[in-house]
Write a protein that holds these residues in place. Structure first.
Motif, PDB file in Angstrom:
ATOM      1  N   GLY A  43       0.925  -1.242  -0.088  1.00  8.52           N
ATOM      2  CA  GLY A  43      -0.120  -0.175  -0.050  1.00  8.52           C
ATOM      3  C   GLY A  43       0.963   1.274  -0.007  1.00  8.52           C
ATOM      4  O   GLY A  43       0.646   2.078  -0.595  1.00  8.52           O
ATOM      5  N   ALA A  44       2.017   1.218   0.706  1.00  9.40           N
ATOM      6  CA  ALA A  44       2.642   2.394   0.840  1.00  9.40           C
ATOM      7  C   ALA A  44       3.289   2.703  -0.711  1.00  9.40           C
ATOM      8  O   ALA A  44       3.724   3.823  -0.767  1.00  9.40           O
ATOM      9  N   ILE A  45       3.803   1.609  -1.316  1.00  8.10           N
ATOM     10  CA  ILE A  45       4.355   1.845  -2.628  1.00  8.10           C
ATOM     11  C   ILE A  45       3.340   2.432  -3.560  1.00  8.10           C
ATOM     12  O   ILE A  45       3.559   3.455  -4.382  1.00  8.10           O
ATOM     13  N   GLY A  46       2.283   1.902  -3.351  1.00  2.00           N
ATOM     14  CA  GLY A  46       1.213   2.802  -4.214  1.00  2.00           C
ATOM     15  C   GLY A  46       0.703   4.086  -3.976  1.00  2.00           C
ATOM     16  O   GLY A  46       0.702   4.952  -4.696  1.00  2.00           O
ATOM     17  N   HIS A  47       0.806   4.474  -2.580  1.00  2.00           N
ATOM     18  CA  HIS A  47       0.404   5.848  -2.240  1.00  2.00           C
ATOM     19  C   HIS A  47       1.658   6.827  -2.483  1.00  2.00           C
ATOM     20  O   HIS A  47       1.576   8.009  -2.854  1.00  2.00           O
ATOM     21  N   ASN A  48       2.852   6.182  -2.473  1.00  2.00           N
ATOM     22  CA  ASN A  48       3.926   6.985  -2.716  1.00  2.00           C
ATOM     23  C   ASN A  48       3.930   7.554  -4.118  1.00  2.00           C
ATOM     24  O   ASN A  48       4.609   8.496  -4.589  1.00  2.00           O
ATOM     25  N   ARG A  49       3.642   6.600  -5.229  1.00  2.00           N
ATOM     26  CA  ARG A  49       3.569   6.979  -6.342  1.00  2.00           C
ATOM     27  C   ARG A  49       2.559   8.162  -6.597  1.00  2.00           C
ATOM     28  O   ARG A  49       2.853   9.088  -7.605  1.00  2.00           O
ATOM     29  N   LYS A  50       1.673   8.396  -5.662  1.00  2.00           N
ATOM     30  CA  LYS A  50       0.877   9.704  -5.739  1.00  2.00           C
ATOM     31  C   LYS A  50       1.467  10.730  -4.881  1.00  2.00           C
ATOM     32  O   LYS A  50       0.659  11.611  -4.835  1.00  2.00           O
ATOM     33  N   LYS A  51       2.592  10.493  -4.125  1.00  2.00           N
ATOM     34  CA  LYS A  51       3.156  11.351  -3.409  1.00  2.00           C
ATOM     35  C   LYS A  51       2.500  11.711  -2.134  1.00  2.00           C
ATOM     36  O   LYS A  51       2.379  12.884  -1.720  1.00  2.00           O
ATOM     37  N   ALA A  52       1.812  10.799  -1.507  1.00  2.00           N
ATOM     38  CA  ALA A  52       0.974  10.919  -0.424  1.00  2.00           C
ATOM     39  C   ALA A  52       1.681  10.419   0.937  1.00  2.00           C
ATOM     40  O   ALA A  52       0.909  10.406   1.808  1.00  2.00           O
ATOM     41  N   VAL A  53       2.718   9.973   0.706  1.00  2.00           N
ATOM     42  CA  VAL A  53       3.371   9.516   1.972  1.00  2.00           C
ATOM     43  C   VAL A  53       4.413  10.498   2.379  1.00  2.00           C
ATOM     44  O   VAL A  53       5.615  10.526   1.501  1.00  2.00           O
ATOM     45  N   LEU A  54       4.380  10.687   3.814  1.00  2.00           N
ATOM     46  CA  LEU A  54       5.453  11.904   4.211  1.00  2.00           C
ATOM     47  C   LEU A  54       6.117  10.781   5.106  1.00  2.00           C
ATOM     48  O   LEU A  54       5.961  10.422   6.072  1.00  2.00           O
ATOM     49  N   TRP A  55       7.228  10.461   4.286  1.00  2.00           N
ATOM     50  CA  TRP A  55       8.153   9.245   4.741  1.00  2.00           C
ATOM     51  C   TRP A  55       8.954   9.638   6.274  1.00  2.00           C
ATOM     52  O   TRP A  55       9.062   9.006   6.959  1.00  2.00           O
ATOM     53  N   LYS A  56       9.236  11.118   6.301  1.00  2.00           N
ATOM     54  CA  LYS A  56      10.006  11.277   7.651  1.00  2.00           C
ATOM     55  C   LYS A  56       9.210  11.146   8.594  1.00  2.00           C
ATOM     56  O   LYS A  56       9.476  10.641   9.763  1.00  2.00           O
ATOM     57  N   VAL A  57       7.954  11.825   8.491  1.00  2.00           N
ATOM     58  CA  VAL A  57       6.948  11.661   9.560  1.00  2.00           C
ATOM     59  C   VAL A  57       6.600  10.045   9.823  1.00  2.00           C
ATOM     60  O   VAL A  57       6.411   9.620  10.895  1.00  2.00           O
ATOM     61  N   GLY A  58       6.198   9.437   8.999  1.00  2.00           N
ATOM     62  CA  GLY A  58       5.960   7.874   8.893  1.00  2.00           C
ATOM     63  C   GLY A  58       7.053   7.287   9.564  1.00  2.00           C
ATOM     64  O   GLY A  58       6.712   6.233  10.267  1.00  2.00           O
ATOM     65  N   ILE A  59       8.294   7.418   9.193  1.00  2.00           N
ATOM     66  CA  ILE A  59       9.399   6.734   9.814  1.00  2.00           C
ATOM     67  C   ILE A  59       9.516   6.960  11.315  1.00  2.00           C
ATOM     68  O   ILE A  59       9.635   5.872  12.161  1.00  2.00           O
ATOM     69  N   VAL A  60       9.181   8.315  11.704  1.00  2.00           N
ATOM     70  CA  VAL A  60       9.588   8.497  13.332  1.00  2.00           C
ATOM     71  C   VAL A  60       8.281   7.996  14.016  1.00  2.00           C
ATOM     72  O   VAL A  60       8.590   7.364  14.955  1.00  2.00           O
ATOM     73  N   LEU A  61       7.006   8.058  13.381  1.00  2.00           N
ATOM     74  CA  LEU A  61       6.031   7.656  14.247  1.00  2.00           C
ATOM     75  C   LEU A  61       6.052   6.120  14.012  1.00  2.00           C
ATOM     76  O   LEU A  61       5.805   5.281  15.037  1.00  2.00           O
ATOM     77  N   GLY A  62       6.757   5.635  12.973  1.00  2.00           N
ATOM     78  CA  GLY A  62       6.714   4.061  12.937  1.00  2.00           C
ATOM     79  C   GLY A  62       7.681   3.274  13.933  1.00  2.00           C
ATOM     80  O   GLY A  62       7.377   2.372  14.362  1.00  2.00           O
ATOM     81  N   LEU A  63       8.852   4.189  14.030  1.00  2.00           N
ATOM     82  CA  LEU A  63       9.886   3.429  14.670  1.00  2.00           C
ATOM     83  C   LEU A  63       9.255   3.567  16.326  1.00  2.00           C
ATOM     84  O   LEU A  63       9.492   2.809  17.144  1.00  2.00           O
ATOM     85  N   SER A  64       8.820   4.510  16.986  1.00  2.00           N
ATOM     86  CA  SER A  64       8.099   4.706  18.031  1.00  2.00           C
ATOM     87  C   SER A  64       6.996   3.754  18.254  1.00  2.00           C
ATOM     88  O   SER A  64       6.880   3.060  19.338  1.00  2.00           O
ATOM     89  N   GLY A  65       6.288   3.504  17.007  1.00  2.00           N
ATOM     90  CA  GLY A  65       5.251   2.607  17.211  1.00  2.00           C
ATOM     91  C   GLY A  65       5.624   1.243  17.294  1.00  2.00           C
ATOM     92  O   GLY A  65       4.970   0.315  18.017  1.00  2.00           O
ATOM     93  N   LEU A  66       6.664   0.667  16.623  1.00  2.00           N
ATOM     94  CA  LEU A  66       7.393  -0.496  16.638  1.00  2.00           C
ATOM     95  C   LEU A  66       7.811  -0.979  18.220  1.00  2.00           C
ATOM     96  O   LEU A  66       7.525  -1.965  18.822  1.00  2.00           O
TER      97      LEU A  66
END
Length: 276
Positions: free
Chosen positions: A70-93
């Motif tokens: 899903g992230a690959i699909g949304h990234n093609r539409k430039k709808a993934v803010l990776w910096k935010v997603g990674i910080v949220l994701g690592l703390s979420g992990l």
């Protein structure tokens, strides 16, 4: 404890629905997968307490590749803010790993009801909140991301979800994301949160008696193959569909899903004898 053709067909069909929902709404699809997995396991004789934990753990294992797709699909539409997603994701992990430890020790019924109430509260909040003013900028503060990601990760780990259904309302209402950005970025978050939960369910289920065949800890790899095999490709289809819908319409679809999930997890439909 052999799985039959009926269970196999149900799991394959469920995987397709989960994949589409993940790409469309940025959620892991636990509201579809967990009940089906629980039924499939208990119908072959697995103890309900073990079955609900396997459903949660395997659900996270399916969320992981589905979220990547899903992230690959949304990234093609430039709808993934990776910096935010990674910080949220690592703390979420980290939070999800902690949550998985709690899940291995708490009653499944209590976890389901608590989760359902939290989801309903989030749906009501999204429905009644006034839309943020357009002049307000996206919140850019890593500490705030961590403070949100950690507790949401813990909840995600406890009840075996990727976290998108919890994080999207936070992104839209507190962090001022646009709806399409929230949906897209939540798929990046789910990659990390699901990974933390998977590790915890694997670790905490080792050497538990009564596990069905093809299980390592509280993750059943036969169910994982059946669900992921259809969910991963359908996530691409869902992601494309999401960007064809107006943000307001997408938001209301998401709210309906949240309300259904909340009522389902609480057990309202079972109390009313409704087969949904």
């Amino acid at each position: 404890m052999a799985i039959g053709s009926t269970q196999i067909i149900a799991l394959l069909t469920t995987g397709a629905g989960v994949g589409f929902a993940s790409g469309l709404l940025g959620v892991g699809g636990c509201f579809i997968m967990v009940p089906v997995q629980f039924w499939a396991l208990t119908s072959i004789g697995v103890d309900p307490t073990i079955a609900i934990r396997i459903a949660f753990g395997t659900n996270l294992a399916v969320v992981f590749p589905t979220a990547i797709s899903g992230a690959i699909g949304h990234n093609r539409k430039k709808a993934v803010l990776w910096k935010v997603g990674i910080v949220l994701g690592l703390s979420g992990l980290v939070g999800a790993f902690i949550g998985g430890i709690f899940a291995a020790r708490l009653p499944g019924s209590l976890l389901k009801i608590g989760f359902g109430l939290a989801i309903l509260a989030g749906a009501i909040r999204m429905l009644t909140a006034k839309p943020p003013r357009m002049e307000k900028e996206l919140v850019e503060n890593n500490l705030i991301y961590i403070l949100w990601g950690l507790p949401l990760g813990i909840v995600s780990g406890i009840i075996g979800i990727g976290g998108g259904v919890l994080m999207i309302p936070v992104m839209v209402l507190a962090l001022r994301f646009k709806m399409h950005q929230a949906v897209g970025t939540s798929t990046a978050l789910m990659i990390f949160a699901s990974a933390g939960g998977i590790l915890s369910y694997l670790f905490n289920g080792i050497n538990v008696a009564g596990l069905p065949p093809y299980s390592i800890g509280y993750v059943n790899f036969l169910q994982w193959i059946l669900l992921a095999g259809t969910s991963v490709p359908l996530a691409q289809v869902g992601a494309r569909a999401a960007h064809k819908l107006p943000a307001k319409q997408l938001k209301y679809i998401f709210i309906v899903v949240m309300i259904y999930m909340g009522l389902k997890m609480i057990g309202v439909f079972s109390w009313l004898n409704l087969p949904i």
